[in-house]
Scaffold this active site. Structure first.
Site, PDB file in Angstrom:
ATOM      1  N   ASP A 298       0.867  -1.171   0.000  1.00 54.85           N
ATOM      2  CA  ASP A 298       0.000   0.000   0.000  1.00 54.85           C
ATOM      3  C   ASP A 298       0.910   1.230   0.000  1.00 54.85           C
ATOM      4  O   ASP A 298       2.118   1.131   0.203  1.00 54.85           O
ATOM      5  CB  ASP A 298      -0.978  -0.008   1.190  1.00 54.85           C
ATOM      6  CG  ASP A 298      -2.186   0.885   0.903  1.00 54.85           C
ATOM      7  OD1 ASP A 298      -2.131   1.676  -0.063  1.00 54.85           O
ATOM      8  OD2 ASP A 298      -3.186   0.822   1.639  1.00 54.85           O
TER       9      ASP A 298
HETATM   10  C1  BGC Z   1      -4.897   3.373   0.051  1.00 51.68           C
HETATM   11  C2  BGC Z   1      -5.054   2.364  -1.071  1.00 51.68           C
HETATM   12  C3  BGC Z   1      -4.878   3.042  -2.393  1.00 51.68           C
HETATM   13  C4  BGC Z   1      -3.516   3.688  -2.427  1.00 51.68           C
HETATM   14  C5  BGC Z   1      -3.179   4.336  -3.742  1.00 51.68           C
HETATM   15  C6  BGC Z   1      -3.642   4.201  -0.105  1.00 51.68           C
HETATM   16  O1  BGC Z   1      -3.625   5.269   0.772  1.00 51.68           O
HETATM   17  O2  BGC Z   1      -4.892   2.703   1.278  1.00 51.68           O
HETATM   18  O3  BGC Z   1      -6.306   1.752  -0.967  1.00 51.68           O
HETATM   19  O4  BGC Z   1      -5.026   2.137  -3.436  1.00 51.68           O
HETATM   20  O5  BGC Z   1      -3.468   4.675  -1.412  1.00 51.68           O
HETATM   21  O6  BGC Z   1      -3.940   5.450  -3.983  1.00 51.68           O
END
Ligand code: BGC
Length: 766
Positions: A298
């Site tokens: 993530d």
């Molecule tokens: C979130 C993810 C997301 C990623 C990219 C993160 O902060 O937890 O779900 O896909 O950002 O935007």
């Protein structure tokens, strides 16, 4: 001296050119030969050409934030990223979108790097791209797998036309605590419903991996939805039993449906951050489940292992993540800086790198990027497809199906179409951005059809609008709740006046679209700001109130549930929101949605879910006793349970039958029930099947959804709905730490809501 330098420079240039030519020839050989070789061979032949740094580069994902079509950035992070792309040190980008920008970057990767490996372009296409569909939790309320699949197809087609080839969706986290803002992104509290929806979404996004599809990314692996007290990014501490029986099933279903990628999560599990968690990524996902795609971290989750207290620095974090099976680093800069060195030091084996790179290259091959890196970069298609009428029709259909009728006393709904004076109250009634909800980063503000716009299309009634109170949001999405809500009640008088002069009052209240989502945990779940007071004030002036709720999570609305005659749960329904709501209010569409998450009576009940355990003290025979599992100040039951939702017609359940009362290994039982439309109009009912395993090697929930069917019935019509119960339906993660069906006695329940069911029973004999 001068001569020597010039010679050296010349030599370097010649070697580089020759090197490039050689690589280009290799590329050519590889890329034109693609049809004849099995994919793994193709992957291996690319891998064989790669230097360690280039392999690590494939494992690196950057967020884009410079003007790609402008001059090359100089200085700072942007320049570094640009330089890294040119050197083949980047495997994927995120948040770069639009054909022009994607093409510009892809061109650098393909034409200017030594090997010309195309980039992946990821984006959070969570519920639509420009033509925004309802938030995922709302879609889940439809219990309509075809519609959900279609919605994902639309999102994919539109996003793929904007150059994207990878969506960070679906989120399949099971969620039991409405305080967590991200419940809006998932399918609610049930692993079975969640699994069916996960499959529908993966199929919808990925299709046959044509230029109209995206690679899906199943997130967040795993346990993120169980953050303590619903506070985002908080500690997760769950049992192995909960992990396997409740959290993992939708992930497994998505894997089996062919999802190409997974994303790990911010939380820890058993004290080990998911990004560095070997058990989750290597033992379960890539081991037991034999997942062949890749895992992306993530955002920054690799670096977050430092504050977690699991890695002393970024280098150690990179080591843990790579060894645990996290294949791509999103925006932590850990791999690109340290992985090659860690390999040289023997702390990460080159096999680990090779395995990760193989997985990433494989996805690129599957998407067809080696054959045509510009597969998703067709400006004409982008222009033709974006915002197509057909997409709007699809999301309108999805939006109507997502609406849940919570209350309708004395059939106040549907509204008469002629001769009424209607007061519409609430800032959200006139809002064209809020309905887009959270996670609609590809969309443009002010593009949704507001409730007012939807209602205005029905010209037979007179409409008067009064804001009542503001629910405003600043320009940025990074707003805190204190900035969102106002305490200003100066609009109350106007609202009261409008209500006094009206036959019916429609109040559109709830959360603004940006009050739920990531980082938007709330400790109170009532109507934010002064909206509750506004509701009570208006109700005093005119009790004929229809409350239209817009929200990204279950809200706590006991007062409204008791006093307001009609309540419609309209979530954040996307770009067609106002049209869908108006059609439901006027009865042109009979709502049939059912809640995918329990609505609590009070925040104090959270986490709250229908599939809870019985406990050793589920009730007391002595009326005065306090010594049983309950609260002394509120009932245990939710305000509105999982699976609940009304219709403008009524349904009657009868004749619950089992074709036998036991089955053994390899066998099954057929359960049937008669469902009759006892009202005056056609309607859609979601018929739900639950079971309970009475005694087992580990305790089992009081009810578990195991099937659902949709009955579309005309007035007076009866349909016999059948379900099959087999070993798959009764399997669970047992005390032996495997999934199996245990012999014993089971209850079976069928009904239109988790709390209103007919009941029977059967035995399973091994
Ligand atoms: C979130 C993810 C997301 C990623 C990219 C993160 O902060 O937890 O779900 O896909 O950002 O935007």
């Amino acid at each position: 001296m001068k001569f020597t330098i010039q010679t050296t420079v010349l030599a370097v240039v010649v070697v580089t050119v020759l090197g490039c030519t050689a690589a280009r020839q290799d590329k050519k050989k590889l890329y034109t030969d693609t049809e004849k070789l099995p994919i793994d061979r193709k992957v291996d032949s690319v891998l064989a050409l790669m230097r360690l740094e280039e392999k690590v580069g494939q494992m690196n994902q950057y967020n884009g934030f410079w003007d790609f079509t402008g001059p090359a950035p100089t200085g700072g992070l942007a320049a570094q990223k640009y330089d890294h792309i040119k050197k083949g040190l980047v495997g994927a980008m995120l948040n770069v979108r639009g054909v022009k920008d994607v093409k510009a970057l892809q061109k650098i990767a393909v034409e200017e790097t030594r090997l010309g490996i195309p980039l992946l372009f990821g984006f959070d296409v969570v519920h639509g791209y420009k033509t925004v569909s309802p938030i995922p939790l709302a879609e889940a309320a439809s219990w309509d797998m075809e519609a959900i699949k279609k919605s994902a197809e639309i999102a994919a087609a539109e996003a793929a036309a904007a150059g994207l080839n990878w969506t960070f969706a679906p989120m399949v986290d099971v969620t039991r605590d409405a305080r967590w803002g991200r419940v809006m992104e998932g399918s609610g509290e049930d692993p079975y419903l969640g699994s069916q929806i996960a499959i529908a979404r993966v199929k919808g996004f990925q299709g046959n991996l044509t230029e109209f599809n995206l690679a899906a990314c199943i997130k967040h692996f795993a346990g993120y939805g169980f953050s303590e007290s619903g506070r985002d990014y908080n500690t997760v501490d769950i049992s192995n039993n909960t992990l396997h029986n409740i959290i993992l099933p939708p992930f497994k279903a998505a894997e089996e449906a062919g999802a190409l990628t997974f994303m790990n999560s911010f939380n820890e599990l058993e004290g080990i951050p998911a990004t560095g968690n070997h058990y989750l990524q290597r033992d379960i996902l890539k081991g037991e489940w034999n997942f062949k795609g890749f895992v992306v971290s993530d955002w920054g989750s690799l670096a977050e292992m430092i504050p977690h207290g699991y890695a002393k620095d970024l280098k150690e974090a990179a080591m843990h993540a790579a060894n645990a099976g996290s294949d791509m680093d999103m925006e932590s800069y850990g791999y690109v800086q340290h992985l090659a060195e860690l390999v040289k030091e023997g702390k990460v084996k080159e096999e680990v790198i090779d395995d990760a790179v193989r997985r990433i290259l494989k996805v690129k091959f599957l998407l067809g990027l080696f054959d045509n890196p510009y597969k998703y970069c067709d400006e004409a298609r982008e222009k033709a497809i974006t915002g197509k009428k057909e997409f709007h029709d699809g999301v309108l259909d999805m939006a109507k199906k997502s609406i849940v009728l919570l209350k309708n006393e004395n059939n106040i709904l549907p509204l008469a179409k002629q001769g009424k004076k209607i007061a519409v109250i609430g800032a959200l009634a006139n809002d064209k951005t809020s309905p887009l909800g959270s996670w609609r980063i590809g969309a443009d503000d002010n593009t949704a059809v507001s409730v007012m716009e939807g209602l205005k299309q029905y010209k037979g009634n007179e409409l008067v609008y009064a804001k009542g109170a503001d629910v405003t949001v600043g320009k940025t999405v990074f707003v805190s709740e204190t900035k969102i809500n106002t305490t200003d009640k100066s609009g109350f008088n106007e609202a009261v006046k409008a209500a006094e002069n009206a036959d019916i009052v429609i109040m559109v209240l709830g959360e603004h679209g940006l009050q739920s989502g990531e980082g938007r945990s709330r400790s109170e779940l009532g109507l934010p700001g002064v909206q509750q007071e506004l509701l009570e004030t208006v109700y005093k002036a005119n009790p004929n109130v229809v409350l239209v709720l817009t929200n990204g999570r279950p809200l706590v609305i006991p007062w409204a549930a008791k006093n307001i005659p009609a309540i419609i749960e309209a979530w954040h329904l996307g770009i067609q929101s106002g049209n869908a709501i108006a059609q439901v209010l006027y009865g042109d569409y009979n709502p049939g949605g059912k809640l995918p998450m329990s609505f609590p009576r009070t925040v104090g009940q959270l986490p709250l879910y229908y599939n809870h355990k019985n406990t050793g003290r589920p009730e007391s025979n002595e009326p005065e006793s306090v010594f049983w599992s309950h609260y002394t100040d509120v009932e245990n039951t939710p305000l509105y349970p999982f699976g609940y939702g009304l219709s403008y017609t009524t349904f009657q359940y009868s004749n619950l039958k089992l074709n036998k009362n036991s089955f053994g290994k390899g066998g099954s039982i057929t359960v049937s029930v008669d469902v009759k439309n006892t009202g005056k109009i056609s309607g859609r009912e979601v018929v739900q099947l639950y079971i309970r395993d009475l005694t087992a090697s580990v305790t089992r929930p009081v009810k578990e959804l195991k099937g659902f069917e949709v009955a579309e019935l005309k007035p007076g019509e009866t349909e016999t709905i059948s379900f099959t119960i087999n070993e798959k339906s009764i399997e669970f993660y047992t005390a032996n730490n495997i999934w199996e069906a245990e012999a014993g006695e089971f209850k079976v329940f069928v009904g239109g809501s988790s709390d209103k069911t007919l009941e029977s029973g059967f035995n399973y004999t091994k």
